[in-house]
Design a protein around this motif. Structure first.
Motif, PDB file in Angstrom:
ATOM      1  N   GLU A   1       0.838  -1.196   0.000  1.00 55.45           N
ATOM      2  CA  GLU A   1       0.000   0.000   0.000  1.00 55.45           C
ATOM      3  C   GLU A   1       0.878   1.253   0.000  1.00 55.45           C
ATOM      4  OE1 GLU A   1      -3.609   0.460   0.156  1.00 55.45           O
ATOM      5  OE2 GLU A   1      -3.308  -1.498  -0.740  1.00 55.45           O
TER       6      GLU A   1
ATOM      7  N   ARG B   1      -5.026  -8.370   1.543  1.00 55.17           N
ATOM      8  CA  ARG B   1      -4.383  -7.542   2.569  1.00 55.17           C
ATOM      9  C   ARG B   1      -4.965  -7.926   3.933  1.00 55.17           C
ATOM     10  NH1 ARG B   1      -4.990  -2.050   4.684  1.00 55.17           N
ATOM     11  NH2 ARG B   1      -2.920  -1.212   5.182  1.00 55.17           N
TER      12      ARG B   1
ATOM     13  N   ASP C   1      -7.015  -5.598   6.375  1.00 58.98           N
ATOM     14  CA  ASP C   1      -8.413  -5.307   6.058  1.00 58.98           C
ATOM     15  C   ASP C   1      -9.352  -6.396   6.575  1.00 58.98           C
ATOM     16  OD1 ASP C   1      -7.620  -3.015   4.751  1.00 58.98           O
ATOM     17  OD2 ASP C   1      -7.458  -4.008   2.791  1.00 58.98           O
ATOM     18  N   ASP C   2      -8.820  -7.575   6.820  1.00 57.59           N
ATOM     19  CA  ASP C   2      -9.647  -8.707   7.276  1.00 57.59           C
ATOM     20  C   ASP C   2      -8.841  -9.537   8.272  1.00 57.59           C
ATOM     21  OD1 ASP C   2     -11.428 -10.726   7.657  1.00 57.59           O
ATOM     22  OD2 ASP C   2     -11.305 -11.556   5.621  1.00 57.59           O
TER      23      ASP C   2
END
Length: 214
Positions: free
Chosen positions: A86, A167, A170-171
């Motif tokens: 990112e 990613r 994100d989870d």
């Protein structure tokens, strides 16, 4: 380190020291905002984008052998997280200090007849040229030292899933059910079979079970 090309006073990173003079102890403070030169940082990793503002706070002090320059550069660096890929944005503050020698004086401030006689020493020194000094080499070295070699979006970034590339930040509950490799081939075969073939195999397995019961 002597320069082969004459310095351009119009370059914002070139400083004119004539006003400072050669009286030891004289001080001059400067504040400048310049556009970042190309490739300011670690190429391909993280750096200050070309043309973005760089703030400079400078202190010039006249000493026997030249001018001692102390400064701080402030800018915003951009790059890519090495774990999750990112975009990363960092507030950069880089300090530097360097002596610029008079071309007609040795490292003890004594005047010499022919500057540059000691080539080995000259390689490690920066010189004042016609009263001008070039800060770009200092700025580049300071920025590289202040930047992380492996930038991350956050210290505990979990990175990407090794199986699907998701990613993980994100989870947090992201996972894949483990499959016993001994059954993986059979599972792949079952996925390619038609319903009729599956029914036939089920019937055959049932017949085997009946024989075993008898």
């Amino acid at each position: 380190m002597a320069s082969n090309a004459r310095l351009d006073h119009r370059n914002p990173l070139v400083i004119d020291t004539h006003e400072l003079g050669r009286r030891p102890g004289a001080l001059q403070r400067l504040t400048r905002e310049i556009d970042a030169p190309v490739d300011l940082g670690i190429p391909g990793v993280v750096g200050v984008p070309e043309g973005t503002p760089v703030g400079l706070d400078l202190r010039l002090e006249s000493v026997m052998e030249g001018v001692l320059v102390t400064g701080t550069a402030r800018a915003t660096a951009k790059g890519e997280c090495v774990r999750c890929l990112e975009p990363v944005e960092l507030e950069l503050e880089a300090d530097f200090q360097e002596m610029f020698s008079y071309p007609d004086a040795d490292d003890r401030g004594r005047v010499i007849a022919e500057p540059g006689d000691d080539a080995e020493d000259d390689e490690d020194r920066l010189f004042i040229e016609d009263g001008l000094i070039d800060l770009e080499p200092l700025l580049r070295d300071a920025v590289v030292l202040a930047l992380p070699m492996q930038p991350v979006c956050q210290e505990d970034c979990p990175g990407l899933c090794s199986e699907c590339g998701a990613r993980l930040a994100d989870d947090p509950d992201h996972h894949h059910d483990a499959v016993d490799i001994r059954w993986a081939a059979l599972q792949g075969l079952a996925d390619t079979m038609t319903d009729g073939e599956k029914d036939e195999m089920s019937g055959a397995e049932a017949g085997v079970d009946e024989k075993q019961e008898k």
